[in-house]
Write an enzyme that holds these catalytic residues in place. Structure first.
Site, PDB file in Angstrom:
ATOM      1  N   ASP A 193       0.824  -1.216   0.000  1.00 14.91           N
ATOM      2  CA  ASP A 193       0.000   0.000   0.000  1.00 14.91           C
ATOM      3  C   ASP A 193       0.861   1.271   0.000  1.00 14.91           C
ATOM      4  OD1 ASP A 193      -1.926   1.912   0.407  1.00 14.91           O
ATOM      5  OD2 ASP A 193      -2.900   0.868   2.060  1.00 14.91           O
ATOM      6  N   ASP A 233     -10.506   4.191  -1.681  1.00 12.21           N
ATOM      7  CA  ASP A 233     -11.142   3.161  -0.836  1.00 12.21           C
ATOM      8  C   ASP A 233     -12.659   3.136  -0.990  1.00 12.21           C
ATOM      9  OD1 ASP A 233      -8.570   2.967   0.031  1.00 12.21           O
ATOM     10  OD2 ASP A 233      -9.038   3.181   2.161  1.00 12.21           O
TER      11      ASP A 233
HETATM   12  C1  GLA Z   1      -5.501   2.296   2.568  1.00  9.19           C
HETATM   13  C2  GLA Z   1      -6.003   1.154   1.671  1.00  9.19           C
HETATM   14  C3  GLA Z   1      -7.084   0.387   2.404  1.00  9.19           C
HETATM   15  C4  GLA Z   1      -6.525  -0.153   3.708  1.00  9.19           C
HETATM   16  C5  GLA Z   1      -5.945   0.979   4.555  1.00  9.19           C
HETATM   17  C6  GLA Z   1      -5.209   0.449   5.781  1.00  9.19           C
HETATM   18  O1  GLA Z   1      -6.488   3.241   2.798  1.00  9.19           O
HETATM   19  O2  GLA Z   1      -6.477   1.643   0.454  1.00  9.19           O
HETATM   20  O3  GLA Z   1      -7.582  -0.659   1.611  1.00  9.19           O
HETATM   21  O4  GLA Z   1      -5.528  -1.106   3.431  1.00  9.19           O
HETATM   22  O5  GLA Z   1      -5.040   1.770   3.811  1.00  9.19           O
HETATM   23  O6  GLA Z   1      -4.593   1.445   6.527  1.00  9.19           O
END
Ligand code: GLA
Length: 354
Positions: A117, A177
């Site tokens: 990520d 997200d």
């Molecule tokens: C980002 C990702 C999410 C999740 C969070 C965790 O926002 O896009 O899917 O993994 O981090 O902190």
């Protein structure tokens, strides 16, 4: 296909929950339906590395290798999460400067999947450097010799679908997200049309994890979510509490005929073929000349939708179609078919043959 902790559990995920989910993946029939990856998202990481620079777990995860053994003993696979930056999105330890070492640690623990990520890396690197940064971990994973699914999570920046496969990515997030509401799910799901050419077996567009069963949408909306993700050939990563599913949630996540569309071996992502006002019809080509047809009503009132097969690219009018939610065959006669679609609902059909 699998499960991920983030959508529901966020920072509360721990060893006990993951074991309980693994148990429930088996008893609920999720594993046998194809959901095999149990993925721990952010917040498992320890505050500091050990004296040799190895990444550690925090006290929510006393022994990651033992947890992997447990998950494997259930016929499932274990996924984990890290970042190319020094910190993860939730502020935990990332893999910056320790990429190869962390890949080795993950392989030693028995990890089968990593979500990598971007978050904490954005202050260090420019978007132009992103590909090289992801390549570094991709190579580190290959070097371990353990097959590990590589999930790129950088929210669809820098046209990741064009280079994701080159860095070893098996799936790449295409958007920000998802949240458990109709606006978020549809904003993401219905915006994927142009990315269809980039989906291939082993390399998938990822419009983010499922919210089915988390309570923020109606069952009709969750059926739309499942049908749309299946037409998009999207990874199906459940994000709910598998230990406590209502019969309605189970019926959606475990609909084998919807799953078969999602997992169709040709790996061709569906496209929007027709649109009028709130109604969109998406078609996915399946192997053996079959097609999946999703008739979506994005509006707040029920609609009778008439489909003309030739408008959807059919050369011959089908004589019979299969309703994948009602699980029944429908005999047809003629060049059109009219079907009622509930508000925010979907009619999801399989049509065999050309
Ligand atoms: C980002 C990702 C999410 C999740 C969070 C965790 O926002 O896009 O899917 O993994 O981090 O902190």
């Amino acid at each position: 296909m699998g499960w991920n902790s983030w959508n529901l559990f966020r920072g509360r995920v721990n060893d006990e929950i993951v074991r309980g989910i693994a148990d429930a993946m088996v008893t609920s029939g999720m594993r046998d339906a194809g959901y095999v990856y149990v993925n721990i998202d952010d917040t498992w990481e320890g505050e500091s590395r050990d004296a040799n620079g190895n990444i550690t777990t925090n006290n929510k995860f006393p022994n990651m290798r033992a947890l992997a053994d447990y998950v494997h003993s259930k016929g499932l696979k274990l996924g984990i999460y890290s970042s190319p930056g020094p910190d993860t999105c939730a502020g935990y330890e990332g893999s910056y400067g320790h990429e190869e070492q962390d890949a080795r640690t993950f392989a030693e623990w028995g990890i089968d999947y990593i979500k990598y990520d971007w978050c904490g890396a954005r202050t260090l690197y420019s978007d132009e450097e992103m590909q090289a940064v992801y390549q570094k971990m991709g190579e580190a994973l290959l070097k371990t010799g353990r097959p590990i699914v590589y999930s790129l999570c950088q929210y669809g920046r820098n046209d990741v679908w064009k280079w994701g496969p080159d860095v070893g990515g098996n799936l790449w997030r295409t958007t920000g997200d998802i949240s458990d509401n109709w606006a978020s799910m549809t904003r993401i799901g219905f915006s994927q049309n142009d990315l269809a050419p980039y989906a291939k077996p082993g390399h998938w567009n990822d419009p983010d994890m499922l919210e089915i069963g988390n309570g923020g949408m109606t069952n009709d909306e969750y059926k739309t979510h499942m049908s749309l993700w299946a037409i998009l050939a999207a990874p199906l990563l459940a994000g709910n509490d598998i230990r406590n599913m209502t019969p309605e949630t189970k019926a959606i996540l475990l609909n084998r005929e919807a799953i078969a569309v999602d997992q169709d071996k040709s790996g061709i992502q569906g496209k929007r073929m027709w649109q009028s006002g709130d109604v969109e019809i998406w078609v996915r080509e399946l192997s053996g000349g079959a097609r999946a047809v999703g008739i979506f009503n994005r509006g707040p009132v029920a609609k009778d939708v008439t489909v003309r097969w030739s408008d959807l690219g059919f050369k011959k009018d089908p004589k019979r179609i299969r309703d994948l939610w009602l699980k029944q065959d429908i005999k047809l006669n003629g060049s059109e078919h009219t079907t009622p679609i509930p508000p925010h609902g979907v009619g999801f059909f399989r049509v065999n043959g050309k």
